[in-house]
Design a protein around this motif. Sequence first.
Motif, PDB file in Angstrom:
ATOM      1  N   ILE A 119      30.752  46.120  45.410  1.00 52.23           N
ATOM      2  CA  ILE A 119      32.007  46.443  46.078  1.00 52.23           C
ATOM      3  C   ILE A 119      32.764  45.141  46.207  1.00 52.23           C
ATOM      4  CG2 ILE A 119      33.055  47.283  48.206  1.00 52.23           C
ATOM      5  CD1 ILE A 119      30.561  48.960  48.612  1.00 52.23           C
ATOM      6  N   LEU A 120      33.959  45.090  45.657  1.00 50.60           N
ATOM      7  CA  LEU A 120      34.672  43.822  45.763  1.00 50.60           C
ATOM      8  C   LEU A 120      36.095  44.006  46.247  1.00 50.60           C
ATOM      9  CD1 LEU A 120      35.814  42.035  42.536  1.00 50.60           C
ATOM     10  CD2 LEU A 120      35.338  44.435  42.507  1.00 50.60           C
ATOM     11  N   THR A 121      36.587  42.991  46.930  1.00 51.15           N
ATOM     12  CA  THR A 121      37.991  42.973  47.281  1.00 51.15           C
ATOM     13  C   THR A 121      38.590  41.765  46.591  1.00 51.15           C
ATOM     14  OG1 THR A 121      37.962  41.442  49.150  1.00 51.15           O
ATOM     15  CG2 THR A 121      37.337  43.702  49.602  1.00 51.15           C
ATOM     16  N   SER A 122      39.849  41.890  46.229  1.00 51.79           N
ATOM     17  CA  SER A 122      40.512  40.760  45.596  1.00 51.79           C
ATOM     18  C   SER A 122      42.005  41.005  45.631  1.00 51.79           C
ATOM     19  CB  SER A 122      40.034  40.607  44.159  1.00 51.79           C
ATOM     20  OG  SER A 122      40.680  39.532  43.554  1.00 51.79           O
ATOM     21  N   HIS A 123      42.741  39.913  45.630  1.00 54.27           N
ATOM     22  CA  HIS A 123      44.187  40.067  45.492  1.00 54.27           C
ATOM     23  C   HIS A 123      44.602  39.804  44.049  1.00 54.27           C
ATOM     24  CE1 HIS A 123      44.989  40.754  49.621  1.00 54.27           C
ATOM     25  NE2 HIS A 123      44.269  39.710  49.963  1.00 54.27           N
ATOM     26  N   ASP A 124      43.622  39.430  43.256  1.00 50.79           N
ATOM     27  CA  ASP A 124      43.918  39.122  41.871  1.00 50.79           C
ATOM     28  C   ASP A 124      43.685  40.376  41.036  1.00 50.79           C
ATOM     29  OD1 ASP A 124      43.967  38.325  39.268  1.00 50.79           O
ATOM     30  OD2 ASP A 124      43.132  36.356  39.701  1.00 50.79           O
ATOM     31  N   MET A 125      44.795  41.002  40.634  1.00 46.93           N
ATOM     32  CA  MET A 125      44.676  42.281  39.945  1.00 46.93           C
ATOM     33  C   MET A 125      43.984  42.147  38.593  1.00 46.93           C
ATOM     34  SD  MET A 125      45.438  44.658  41.663  1.00 46.93           S
ATOM     35  CE  MET A 125      45.582  44.320  43.385  1.00 46.93           C
ATOM     36  N   THR A 126      44.109  40.971  37.978  1.00 46.79           N
ATOM     37  CA  THR A 126      43.441  40.826  36.688  1.00 46.79           C
ATOM     38  C   THR A 126      41.923  40.860  36.867  1.00 46.79           C
ATOM     39  OG1 THR A 126      43.935  38.492  36.966  1.00 46.79           O
ATOM     40  CG2 THR A 126      45.196  39.668  35.314  1.00 46.79           C
ATOM     41  N   ASP A 127      41.452  40.347  38.008  1.00 45.95           N
ATOM     42  CA  ASP A 127      40.030  40.481  38.356  1.00 45.95           C
ATOM     43  C   ASP A 127      39.617  41.936  38.279  1.00 45.95           C
ATOM     44  OD1 ASP A 127      39.502  37.941  39.024  1.00 45.95           O
ATOM     45  OD2 ASP A 127      39.394  38.242  41.195  1.00 45.95           O
ATOM     46  N   ILE A 128      40.416  42.725  38.985  1.00 48.92           N
ATOM     47  CA  ILE A 128      40.049  44.126  39.162  1.00 48.92           C
ATOM     48  C   ILE A 128      40.153  44.874  37.839  1.00 48.92           C
ATOM     49  CG2 ILE A 128      40.873  46.239  40.269  1.00 48.92           C
ATOM     50  CD1 ILE A 128      41.412  44.247  42.701  1.00 48.92           C
ATOM     51  N   GLU A 129      41.212  44.550  37.101  1.00 46.16           N
ATOM     52  CA  GLU A 129      41.380  45.182  35.805  1.00 46.16           C
ATOM     53  C   GLU A 129      40.196  44.870  34.891  1.00 46.16           C
ATOM     54  OE1 GLU A 129      45.038  44.039  34.123  1.00 46.16           O
ATOM     55  OE2 GLU A 129      45.463  46.021  33.327  1.00 46.16           O
ATOM     56  N   LEU A 176      40.141  29.856  42.541  1.00 34.52           N
ATOM     57  CA  LEU A 176      39.471  29.353  41.339  1.00 34.52           C
ATOM     58  C   LEU A 176      40.455  29.162  40.184  1.00 34.52           C
ATOM     59  CD1 LEU A 176      36.139  31.336  41.150  1.00 34.52           C
ATOM     60  CD2 LEU A 176      36.670  29.238  42.346  1.00 34.52           C
ATOM     61  N   ASP A 177      40.122  28.239  39.290  1.00 38.75           N
ATOM     62  CA  ASP A 177      40.970  28.075  38.114  1.00 38.75           C
ATOM     63  C   ASP A 177      40.627  29.142  37.075  1.00 38.75           C
ATOM     64  OD1 ASP A 177      38.797  27.333  36.489  1.00 38.75           O
ATOM     65  OD2 ASP A 177      38.932  25.280  37.221  1.00 38.75           O
ATOM     66  N   ALA A 178      41.430  29.196  36.029  1.00 36.19           N
ATOM     67  CA  ALA A 178      41.316  30.298  35.069  1.00 36.19           C
ATOM     68  C   ALA A 178      39.920  30.386  34.450  1.00 36.19           C
ATOM     69  CB  ALA A 178      42.368  30.125  33.981  1.00 36.19           C
ATOM     70  N   ILE A 179      39.358  29.235  34.084  1.00 33.47           N
ATOM     71  CA  ILE A 179      38.050  29.268  33.422  1.00 33.47           C
ATOM     72  C   ILE A 179      36.969  29.767  34.369  1.00 33.47           C
ATOM     73  CG2 ILE A 179      36.289  27.874  32.278  1.00 33.47           C
ATOM     74  CD1 ILE A 179      38.557  26.005  31.421  1.00 33.47           C
ATOM     75  N   SER A 180      36.974  29.234  35.570  1.00 31.53           N
ATOM     76  CA  SER A 180      35.968  29.680  36.539  1.00 31.53           C
ATOM     77  C   SER A 180      36.106  31.164  36.825  1.00 31.53           C
ATOM     78  CB  SER A 180      36.110  28.905  37.842  1.00 31.53           C
ATOM     79  OG  SER A 180      36.065  27.535  37.609  1.00 31.53           O
ATOM     80  N   LYS A 181      37.356  31.609  36.922  1.00 28.78           N
ATOM     81  CA  LYS A 181      37.584  33.031  37.185  1.00 28.78           C
ATOM     82  C   LYS A 181      36.943  33.888  36.105  1.00 28.78           C
ATOM     83  CE  LYS A 181      41.715  33.511  39.892  1.00 28.78           C
ATOM     84  NZ  LYS A 181      43.141  33.756  39.924  1.00 28.78           N
ATOM     85  N   VAL A 182      37.199  33.514  34.875  1.00 28.90           N
ATOM     86  CA  VAL A 182      36.661  34.297  33.765  1.00 28.90           C
ATOM     87  C   VAL A 182      35.140  34.281  33.794  1.00 28.90           C
ATOM     88  CG1 VAL A 182      36.486  34.409  31.255  1.00 28.90           C
ATOM     89  CG2 VAL A 182      38.692  33.991  32.327  1.00 28.90           C
ATOM     90  N   GLN A 183      34.578  33.116  34.085  1.00 27.07           N
ATOM     91  CA  GLN A 183      33.120  33.011  34.161  1.00 27.07           C
ATOM     92  C   GLN A 183      32.551  33.918  35.245  1.00 27.07           C
ATOM     93  OE1 GLN A 183      32.563  28.797  34.698  1.00 27.07           O
ATOM     94  NE2 GLN A 183      31.517  28.617  32.732  1.00 27.07           N
ATOM     95  N   VAL A 184      33.181  33.848  36.410  1.00 25.03           N
ATOM     96  CA  VAL A 184      32.689  34.658  37.528  1.00 25.03           C
ATOM     97  C   VAL A 184      32.773  36.143  37.181  1.00 25.03           C
ATOM     98  CG1 VAL A 184      33.221  35.375  39.887  1.00 25.03           C
ATOM     99  CG2 VAL A 184      33.080  32.958  39.326  1.00 25.03           C
ATOM    100  N   ARG A 185      33.905  36.541  36.608  1.00 27.74           N
ATOM    101  CA  ARG A 185      34.064  37.945  36.230  1.00 27.74           C
ATOM    102  C   ARG A 185      32.998  38.389  35.247  1.00 27.74           C
ATOM    103  NH1 ARG A 185      40.094  37.435  34.559  1.00 27.74           N
ATOM    104  NH2 ARG A 185      40.955  36.997  36.616  1.00 27.74           N
ATOM    105  N   LYS A 186      32.803  37.570  34.251  1.00 25.59           N
ATOM    106  CA  LYS A 186      31.845  37.909  33.202  1.00 25.59           C
ATOM    107  C   LYS A 186      30.463  38.102  33.830  1.00 25.59           C
ATOM    108  CE  LYS A 186      29.804  35.794  29.297  1.00 25.59           C
ATOM    109  NZ  LYS A 186      29.355  34.418  29.263  1.00 25.59           N
TER     110      LYS A 186
END
Lengths: 209, 327
Positions: free
Chosen positions: B211-221, B187-197
């Motif tokens: 329960i989530l898995t991700s390789h994107d540490m900013t997701d997890i943070e 996903l691009d940055a905007i979509s990522k932020v939306q999904v996280r939110k």
Amino acid sequence: MCYVWLNQAFFYLILIAIKDEQILEQIKNGTVAYELCRPYDLYWWWYLKHLSKRYAGCLLRCFPVILLALFLPKPYNLLPPISIKAFILFLIALFLGSLLITSICMLINIITFFTYQDKGISSIIYTVGGLLSGIDVPLPLLPTTLLMITEYLPFRLISDLAVRIYSGNINITYGINSIILQIIWIIILIIIGRLLMKKALSKVSIQGG
Amino acid sequence: MSFIIVKDLNKTFKVYTRDSGLINAFKSFIKREYKEIKAVDNISFNINKGEIVAYIGPNGAGKSTTIKMLTGILKPDSGKILIDGFTPSIDRIKYVKNIGVVFGQKSQLWWDIPVEDSFLLLKDIYKINDKEYQKTKEELIELLNLKEFLKTPVRQLSLGQRMRCEIAASLLHNPKILFLDEPTIGLDAISKVQVRKFIKEINEKKKVTIILTSHDMTDIEALTNRVIVIGHGKKLYDGKLNDIKKKFNNKKQVEIVYKKMTNFPKVKGTEVIKKQRNKVLLEVKVNEKTISEVIREYSKVCEIEDVNILENSIDNVIVKLYEEYNL
């Protein structure tokens, strides 16, 4: 002539070689994982999917073929059924035939769980089944030894039976007996399919990711 | 008692191997060789209701396998999984009514039909009643901003739009647990932020355990503080993300730009990484020397023009963590 026309009209219902590309693809690439996250029995879900694919295709195809066949000049035309009784029996046998073929095709899907490739198993079943079901060549034209073999296999019950009831080639009592045989075969194949499915799911490994 | 209990979970796969070449291909017809890979090796953990837990590890660590066992798709070789009173692989059909699953790399929507039709199909599959369906659907459309493309066939959606629909689809039946396997992949940055939110919101609003898995540490943070780290099938760490950060973040890099240096100082607890004409890059061991002490020492001998403190990014922290466990 009836034999060929009816086979043509209900082609989609009775042809063995109709693949569930979607289902096979799901097994091969692992999207089947989603199916297993849903609250339904996967066997029946796929069974209905396959069956409805056949009926959808058949509905589009059968009417033009039947109309054309009815109005062709003799002796190339499609004759009306021999009697109303035979016609009703024909419809029942045809419906059961579609269940039978679906049960057989389900086995191909399930075996793909073990092999990850459907090519081997499907070419065997399509070739043998196509020949012995009377779709490739009308069964009465086969050599006697082969004809004997068809008696012991379910394939002739898919469409050959229904068509011969329609044309009066088989009498009503023999037809009813064969329909009972059809039901028995359907039950046997479904039981085998479900057992295999259970086995497959307990040792399944989902492909990719 | 915990909501999700996993105890001594094991799963082994057989992987067939053969040497390359035609001869070996024929050989494998007769005798197939395989090696056993322990995808999940004695893993145990508990998760409480309403928690968000990140499950991380390098590729091939056994994350997805664990998720597949938790969702009832795979049957464990041994060990116990008890989720909300169900054993997933045994009570599969009853159990899956309570869970929603999104596999980032796979699609659960029907490719050729509009999103809304996919939702309707799911409504029938989960036997959701009309009123509840309407309510949940409206809510999800609102939260995920789906309105514009609800009538578009799935194949014409962008990846970001599709992922939002996938998540909505997994929540239509109001599950108690949501499994997200790499939900932001590609996903691009905007979509990522939306999904996280959104993930955060449904966790807070609906108290969904995630329960989530991700390789994107900013997701997890952004989403959670509890992480479970797994490598080679073994559980390596279970605890706060901040603790890992503290543990591996004991070095900071400081860049000092100066003018007029009289003589170059040797400051204890620091190491010079790069030295240029009026610029020096130092690595400071934070537990030995504070940054302000370093700056003070330097200001004695030169005129400091600028100071940059480079914090270890969370990605670097994880790389160090994996290195420590030899992953």
